[in-house]
Design an enzyme around this catalytic site. Structure first.
Site, PDB file in Angstrom:
ATOM      1  N   ARG A   1      -2.468  -8.356  -1.600  1.00 42.15           N
ATOM      2  CA  ARG A   1      -3.736  -8.991  -1.997  1.00 42.15           C
ATOM      3  C   ARG A   1      -3.902  -8.924  -3.510  1.00 42.15           C
ATOM      4  NH1 ARG A   1      -7.518  -5.802   1.999  1.00 42.15           N
ATOM      5  NH2 ARG A   1      -5.877  -4.379   1.389  1.00 42.15           N
TER       6      ARG A   1
ATOM      7  N   GLU B   1      -0.245  -5.858  22.641  1.00 37.33           N
ATOM      8  CA  GLU B   1       0.529  -4.733  23.174  1.00 37.33           C
ATOM      9  C   GLU B   1      -0.359  -3.813  24.029  1.00 37.33           C
ATOM     10  OE1 GLU B   1       1.683  -3.227  19.201  1.00 37.33           O
ATOM     11  OE2 GLU B   1       0.569  -1.390  19.685  1.00 37.33           O
TER      12      GLU B   1
ATOM     13  N   ILE C   1       6.262  -3.614  11.071  1.00 35.82           N
ATOM     14  CA  ILE C   1       5.830  -2.256  11.445  1.00 35.82           C
ATOM     15  C   ILE C   1       4.323  -2.118  11.189  1.00 35.82           C
ATOM     16  CG2 ILE C   1       8.036  -1.068  11.143  1.00 35.82           C
ATOM     17  CD1 ILE C   1       6.937  -0.120   8.349  1.00 35.82           C
TER      18      ILE C   1
ATOM     19  N   GLY D   1       0.854  -1.198   0.000  1.00 40.97           N
ATOM     20  CA  GLY D   1       0.000   0.000   0.000  1.00 40.97           C
ATOM     21  C   GLY D   1       0.881   1.235   0.000  1.00 40.97           C
ATOM     22  N   ARG D   2       0.328   2.324   0.527  1.00 44.93           N
ATOM     23  CA  ARG D   2       1.069   3.594   0.464  1.00 44.93           C
ATOM     24  C   ARG D   2       2.361   3.552   1.264  1.00 44.93           C
ATOM     25  NH1 ARG D   2      -4.737   6.221   1.328  1.00 44.93           N
ATOM     26  NH2 ARG D   2      -4.748   4.424   2.690  1.00 44.93           N
ATOM     27  N   ILE D   3       2.329   2.916   2.448  1.00 50.47           N
ATOM     28  CA  ILE D   3       3.555   2.871   3.262  1.00 50.47           C
ATOM     29  C   ILE D   3       4.543   1.868   2.664  1.00 50.47           C
ATOM     30  CG2 ILE D   3       4.510   2.395   5.559  1.00 50.47           C
ATOM     31  CD1 ILE D   3       1.750   3.265   6.707  1.00 50.47           C
TER      32      ILE D   3
ATOM     33  N   HIS E   1       5.863   0.660  19.405  1.00 48.71           N
ATOM     34  CA  HIS E   1       4.868   1.187  18.456  1.00 48.71           C
ATOM     35  C   HIS E   1       5.110   2.682  18.183  1.00 48.71           C
ATOM     36  CE1 HIS E   1       0.537   0.452  16.832  1.00 48.71           C
ATOM     37  NE2 HIS E   1       1.179   1.334  16.090  1.00 48.71           N
TER      38      HIS E   1
ATOM     39  N   ARG F   1       1.013  -4.432  12.354  1.00 46.41           N
ATOM     40  CA  ARG F   1       0.140  -4.598  13.517  1.00 46.41           C
ATOM     41  C   ARG F   1       0.508  -5.873  14.235  1.00 46.41           C
ATOM     42  NH1 ARG F   1      -1.240  -0.315  13.732  1.00 46.41           N
ATOM     43  NH2 ARG F   1      -3.269   0.676  13.707  1.00 46.41           N
TER      44      ARG F   1
HETATM   45  C1  8YV Z   1      -0.696   5.084  15.539  1.00 49.07           C
HETATM   46  C2  8YV Z   1      -0.458   3.322  13.723  1.00 49.07           C
HETATM   47  O1  8YV Z   1       0.093   5.998  16.189  1.00 49.07           O
HETATM   48  O2  8YV Z   1      -1.507   4.780  12.224  1.00 49.07           O
HETATM   49  C3  8YV Z   1      -1.426   3.639  12.658  1.00 49.07           C
HETATM   50  O3  8YV Z   1      -2.138   2.718  12.213  1.00 49.07           O
HETATM   51  O4  8YV Z   1      -0.155   2.200  13.967  1.00 49.07           O
HETATM   52  C4  8YV Z   1       0.181   4.438  14.489  1.00 49.07           C
HETATM   53  O5  8YV Z   1       0.617   5.403  13.581  1.00 49.07           O
HETATM   54  C5  8YV Z   1      -1.246   4.141  16.557  1.00 49.07           C
HETATM   55  O6  8YV Z   1      -2.015   3.168  15.941  1.00 49.07           O
HETATM   56  C6  8YV Z   1      -2.090   4.855  17.618  1.00 49.07           C
HETATM   57  O7  8YV Z   1      -3.363   5.100  17.143  1.00 49.07           O
END
Ligand code: 8YV
Length: 329
Positions: free
Chosen positions: A174, A264, A233, A152-154, A282, A235
């Site tokens: 996907r 977490e 990075i 995706g974008r990241i 995180h 979830r």
């Molecule tokens: C958030 C992240 O800071 O944007 C996301 O999905 O994982 C992080 O950038 C974190 O989820 C807190 O909401």
């Protein structure tokens, strides 16, 4: 004035912006328990959350609630079926965190490959007495193969940086990305199995869902090269952390870098006992400018979603735009 809950501590000037439009109940303290969250939402029209779980029971306990704005791009903390059934709008904060998060993916991947944290702990503990040819030998990054799961974008921002490291980029997603993006990134689409077998550095950047739960477990780790690294990075829950701890202990793979964890802020105790893992709390999006941009975008979404401000009724990042204008049910 409509009432909102800001469920987490955030930048005080963002609270001031929200106070121009709403009566704000700000939880500027510890994370609210589910019960406390339910109580605080009972009389609210909107909420600003950051990973707080919002499901059918919460929505039922908050009959006025119409918009929940998540300060995150990921929104697996929202039960979107329940949002749709209740005509509650969910919003998120995409794009503004792409570059900071991609930078951090590299920081973590490189720290993992080159054993930065492990050697630093050793130095601090006073073990450094002499130079040695075999001290903390790591895995090359320059000229190696990067495997991105989740383009995706990241993922694209991460892959774009690989050019400077003369890396071959393979990815799994996907669906295939557009040919012009593949060409720009010089990235080749492969099956997940192929990626795991070929990559020197696997980086996970996919959203969490029932479908992506344990995308990497014991079977997948067994496919990876013993010299390879794994960086998450994305979830917690995308990796089976218990299986990963065993693979690291047995040197099935060289090392891992984890910014996110199952359950977490608790971390699987087995991960804390293996040296070949870099653990961060995180923080991939945590730069001052990015977190400010996320907080302000979350505020923009809430203000517009609740029909206020210059974009009233047109929030920038609706997740379920079909519910806009429908009565709460
Ligand atoms: C958030 C992240 O800071 O944007 C996301 O999905 O994982 C992080 O950038 C974190 O989820 C807190 O909401």
């Amino acid at each position: 004035m409509q009432k909102i809950l800001v469920a987490r501590p955030i930048f005080p000037d963002v609270i001031e912006r929200l106070e121009q439009y709403f009566e704000v109940d700000w939880n500027n303290g510890d994370v609210l328990s589910n019960d406390a969250l339910l109580k605080r939402l009972a009389d609210k029209d909107g909420a600003l959350t950051a990973g707080d779980p919002i499901g059918a029971a919460t929505l039922a306990a908050a009959p006025r609630l119409r918009v929940v704005s998540n300060m995150a791009v990921g929104y697996n903390n929202f039960d979107m079926a329940a949002f749709n059934a209740a005509n509650v709008l969910g919003t998120n904060t995409p794009d503004v965190l792409n570059e900071a998060t991609a930078d951090f993916g590299w920081a973590l991947m490189m720290a993992t490959a080159r054993r930065v944290a492990e050697s630093e702990h050793w130095l601090r503990a006073g073990h450094w007495k002499k130079w040695a040819y075999d001290s903390f030998l790591g895995t090359d990054v320059y000229g190696s193969t990067l495997g991105v799961i989740g383009m995706g974008r990241i993922g694209q921002a991460l892959a774009r940086r690989a050019r400077g490291f003369n890396m071959q980029v393979i990815y799994h997603n996907r669906s295939r990305v557009a040919p012009h993006i593949e060409a720009e990134l010089n990235a080749q689409y492969v099956s997940k199995e192929d990626l795991l077998k070929r990559a020197d550095h696997v980086v996970l950047v996919l959203p969490y869902s029932a479908h992506s739960h344990h995308t990497i477990g014991a079977a997948e780790l067994a496919l990876m090269k013993p010299t390879a690294t794994l960086t998450n990075i994305a979830r917690g829950g995308i990796v089976d952390d218990a299986a990963l701890a065993v693979a690291l202990r047995d040197k099935r793979i060289a090392a891992a870098g984890l910014d996110v964890f199952e359950g977490e802020p608790s971390v699987n105790p087995a991960l804390l006992t293996v040296p070949n893992v870099v653990l961060t709390p995180h923080i991939a999006s945590a730069t001052e400018t990015t977190r400010r941009a996320m907080a302000n975008l979350a505020a923009d979404n809430l203000i517009a979603g609740l029909g206020e401000g210059p974009r009233a009724g047109r929030p920038p990042n609706p997740i379920n735009p079909d519910v806009i204008g429908k009565a709460r049910s």
